[in-house]
Design a protein around this motif. Structure first.
Motif, mmCIF file in Angstrom:
data_model
loop_
_atom_site.group_PDB
_atom_site.id
_atom_site.type_symbol
_atom_site.label_atom_id
_atom_site.label_comp_id
_atom_site.label_asym_id
_atom_site.label_seq_id
_atom_site.Cartn_x
_atom_site.Cartn_y
_atom_site.Cartn_z
ATOM 1 N N LEU A 107 -10.856 -4.416 -8.737
ATOM 2 C CA LEU A 107 -10.923 -5.669 -7.992
ATOM 3 C C LEU A 107 -11.941 -6.644 -8.562
ATOM 4 N N ASP A 156 -11.046 -13.735 -14.182
ATOM 5 C CA ASP A 156 -9.869 -14.577 -14.028
ATOM 6 C C ASP A 156 -8.916 -14.440 -15.215
ATOM 7 N N ILE A 186 -7.268 -10.522 -15.150
ATOM 8 C CA ILE A 186 -6.267 -10.305 -14.106
ATOM 9 C C ILE A 186 -4.857 -10.641 -14.577
ATOM 10 N N VAL A 226 -6.100 -7.753 -0.018
ATOM 11 C CA VAL A 226 -6.761 -8.382 -1.147
ATOM 12 C C VAL A 226 -5.913 -8.382 -2.416
ATOM 13 N N HIS A 227 -5.142 -7.329 -2.641
ATOM 14 C CA HIS A 227 -4.342 -7.255 -3.866
ATOM 15 C C HIS A 227 -3.271 -8.348 -3.893
ATOM 16 N N GLU A 279 -3.422 -11.101 -2.098
ATOM 17 C CA GLU A 279 -4.134 -12.386 -2.131
ATOM 18 C C GLU A 279 -4.457 -12.785 -3.570
ATOM 19 N N LYS A 280 -4.903 -11.826 -4.366
ATOM 20 C CA LYS A 280 -5.245 -12.113 -5.757
ATOM 21 C C LYS A 280 -4.003 -12.354 -6.621
ATOM 22 N N TRP A 281 -2.855 -11.877 -6.148
ATOM 23 C CA TRP A 281 -1.614 -12.050 -6.900
ATOM 24 C C TRP A 281 -1.208 -13.520 -7.013
#
Length: 309
Positions: A215, A219, A222, A271-272, A274-276
């Motif tokens: 996590l 940037d 990812i 969270v996963h 959301e970050k996608w």
């Protein structure tokens, strides 16, 4: 056939007029013959209705889809885009892999181990959403959202050496790098992982999402495919076997909801996902066979398929 029936009806109507103008007495042989002719007309009309009812086509608009096939040209799987895909019923390349089941009112996707796409060892006969027909450049984010709903059944699917069914993927939400992201990480294509995979597996529907391995990635990190792995998995308790079932996928910022048969719902969030939202996305649907067994195959029916944004 239908034209022949219509000509027969016109001819019999002509006979009615001629015979009717010649008869004057009650219960004459001509009137009896007219009764028989009228009965024939009713029978012919019933035949026409039977012909119409025998043609049952799927409710699928292919105007915003391209298809990838398990055969190749120049070392790459063949893809057919709009507008050519709209003529799938007469397209000699598509006909073996994508065809109408007019008895059940479905579009059949047939595949077997063959040509594979980048980063995969499995073949497919699978649709890829194109928001701009004929182009992969326009896609959507989770913040923008989208829904896909389809009614599906397994027509046939092979078994492995242990007599267990092979599995196939019938729907996806697939990620895509923008051109800037692709160039930033030095990739030669726009491929990103699939965030959601919907499998038919041993008669059940299984949904699998992606999760970050770390996590705390940057940037830039990812964006790499190997930054992600299979995350949460959910098998719906209702067994669908080879029967018809409906899957609906609802996407919004930081959230995916998968609904089976308009009844059982599973929500993926956190969270996963959301970050996608760093990725663009597109929907996929069809028959993505998950085996390389040489004798394997699968036929998947789609009765309807609708996407909304």
């Amino acid at each position: 056939m239908r034209r022949e029936i219509s000509l027969k009806i016109i001819f019999t109507l002509f006979l009615i007029v001629v015979l009717g103008s010649c008869s004057t007495d009650e219960n004459t042989p001509e009137e009896l013959e007219l009764d028989e002719v009228q009965e024939d007309i009713v029978e012919e009309e019933e035949v026409i209705e039977d012909v119409d009812e025998s043609v049952n086509l799927p409710e699928i608009d292919l105007g915003n889809w391209k298809v990838t096939l398990p055969i190749e040209t120049n070392g790459k799987p063949i893809e057919v885009e709009p507008p050519e895909i709209l003529n799938y019923a007469t397209n000699e390349v598509l006909k073996p892999f994508m065809y109408n089941d007019s008895i059940n009112g479905a579009l059949v996707f047939y595949t077997y181990p063959g040509a594979t796409t980048t980063n995969s060892s499995y073949s497919r006969t699978e649709l890829r959403e194109q928001m701009d027909p004929g182009s992969n450049a326009t896609n959507w984010t989770f913040k923008q959202g989208g829904n896909m709903k389809g009614t599906i059944s397994l027509d046939e699917i092979s078994r492995d050496q242990d007599d267990d069914y092979h599995r196939t993927m019938v729907m996806q939400i697939h990620g895509r790098l923008t051109n800037d992201q692709r160039d930033l990480i030095g990739e030669n294509d726009n491929n990103a992982p699939p965030m959601l995979k919907i499998y038919w597996q041993d008669g059940y529907v299984r949904a699998v999402t992606k999760a970050l391995k770390d996590l705390n990635v940057t940037d830039t990190e990812i964006l790499f495919t190997d930054a992600w792995e299979d995350g949460e998995s959910y098998i719906f308790p209702e067994k669908v076997d080879l029967e018809k079932f409906t899957v609906e996928i609802k996407v919004s910022e930081g959230r995916i909801e998968v609904i089976l048969n308009e009844d059982t719902s599973k929500t993926f969030e956190g969270v996963h996902i959301e970050k996608w939202d760093v990725f663009e996305n597109y929907f996929k649907a069809g028959n993505y066979l998950q085996t390389t067994d040489s004798e394997a195959f699968a036929k998947v029916r789609f009765y309807d398929l609708v996407v909304e944004h």
